[in-house]
Each structure stands twice: as structure tokens, then as C-alpha cells.
Design a protein around this motif. Structure first.
Motif: not given
Ligand code: SAH
Length: 209
Positions: A70-72, A88-90, A190-192
Motif C-alpha cells: 500500500g502506502s508503505g 509485496i504489492e499487486r 486480498l485479491l489474486p
């Protein structure tokens, strides 16, 4: 508010939250609420960041995986306490902004990648601790259980958009866990997979803070 771990409290105290937030919302940076960061995502509520960080029982030898950079902001709090953080970020546009904040704050023990965190980070397993900052629908992904060390702790919100509970899983052996409910929460799902570039309309790109 009940958070007692002094390493968590001092990490929060020394991290300026406003830099992780779009400028138009800077006056709300120190309110105890989640705020939008673009692409339909949010920076978590500081109280929940603190509770999740404390529940991980972090120490300076821990190798930690975060899913949902996200924002970190949460990443920086964790990185100030643990040895090394993998995050990890999508959404690559969000990850790029977060990486810039890590550089600006001179935090150099974070390794960040744009990918589907539901698969974990195979090349870096096993992890002492895992934190997921988006809600898993029914249960956390198997890959994350598999990449957690025996004796390790995973903190993850579980549930649908309406009912979510923050849960703590402790890995007792290869396929046994103790599960504790911590607190009702409200996270984005949480999305794949990773979004394709064509999913980003130009006006939906996040505004850098
Ligand atoms: N820890 C963040 C909160 C981010 S909100 C902070 O401190 O700001 C949750 C983030 O999880 C979103 O940015 C969303 O894009 C991301 N996310 C959702 N599913 C994911 C997945 N499978 N892999 C990686 N990131 C994911």
C-alpha cells in the motif's frame, strides 16, 4: 489504547505519517483513521497498525514478509523493529511511491516487489513472521502457511467486506496451527494476480504525496 510494546510505540512516534498520504488529506494524517491512497486502496488506521505490529512479537533477528505494501507506512514501522522486511504489492504504481518513501526515509532493510502476494515470496522463504494487510476471504493462502517457519507467527484479517476479524496464527508444526482472534477490523480485500496496465485509467493513478 492498550498497545504496550515500546519498540512499536517508538517506531510509530518516529515515523511521519503525512508523507504517506495525498497532500489534500494532510490535515487528517494524525487522526486515528484509515485514509484513501489511490486505486481504491487505503493506508491503515494507526491503532490497527500498532496492534498488528505488536501481535507479531517482533525482534531484531526477524525476517518478515508483508503482503499489501500500500502506502508503505506499515512497512516502515515493521522495518524499524525487525532485521529485514520483504513486502509485496499487486499495484505497481503504489509500490513505486512506497519505494520512494523508503529511500527518502533512508530505510535500507526493505526489499519490495510488485507481484501477487498470495503466492508469498518463494525465493526468500522461510519467514519468521508474516503480516497480511488485506482481508483473506475464508482463510489465509496456503502458500503463506507453507512459507512460515515452525514457531512463526502470521497476522491476517479474515472475512468478507462486512465481517472481518484480525487473526493470529502460530505455526506449531508443519500442519498444525493455534488460531487466536484479536479484533474486528475492516480491510480492503486480498485479491489474486496483478492488475494489467490497461486497468489503470489515467485519472485513477495515485497522486504522489
Ligand atoms: N500496509 C498498507 C495498507 C495497504 S491496504 C499501508 O500501511 O498503507 C492493502 C493493500 O493490499 C492494497 O494496496 C492492495 O492493493 C494490496 N493487495 C491486495 N491483494 C494483494 C495481493 N494478492 N498481493 C499483494 N498486495 C495485495
Amino acid at each position: 489504547m492498550g498497545v504496550q510494546d515500546t519498540s512499536v510505540l517508538s517506531a510509530i512516534e518516529t515515523t511521519p505519517r503525512e508523507i504517506f498520504i495525498p497532500e489534500a488529506l494532510h490535515d487528517k494524517a494524525y487522526e486515528d483513521m484509515a485514509l484513501p491512497i489511490g486505486l481504491g486502496q487505503t493506508i491503515s488506521q494507526p491503532f490497527v497498525v500498532a496492534v498488528m505490529s505488536e501481535a507479531l512479537k517482533l525482534n531484531d533477528r526477524d525476517k518478515v514478509l508483508e503482503v499489501g505494501t500500500g502506502s508503505g507506512y506499515q512497512a516502515v514501522i515493521l522495518a524499524k523493529i525487525c532485521r529485514r522486511l520483504y513486502t509485496i504489492e499487486r499495484h505497481k504504481p503504489l509500490l513505486d511511491i512506497a519505494q520512494q518513501h523508503f529511500n527518502d526515509l533512508k530505510i535500507n532493510n526493505i526489499t519490495a516487489m510488485a507481484a501477487d502476494g498470495m503466492k508469498g515470496w518463494t525465493q526468500q522463504k522461510p519467514f519468521d513472521k508474516i503480516i497480511v494487510t488485506a482481508a483473506a476471504f475464508e482463510r489465509p493462502p496456503d502458500a503463506l502457511f507453507e512459507q512460515l517457519k515452525i514457531g512463526g507467527i502470521m497476522i491476517v484479517p479474515v472475512g468478507d467486506r462486512v465481517n472481518q476479524v484480525l487473526k493470529r496464527y502460530e505455526k506449531l508444526d508443519e500442519d498444525t496451527y493455534s488460531i487466536t482472534d484479536i479484533l474486528p477490523v475492516k480491510f480492503v480485500p486480498l485479491l489474486p494476480d496483478v492488475p494489467s496496465a490497461s486497468e489503470y485509467a489515467p485519472n485513477e493513478l495515485p497522486v504522489n504525496a
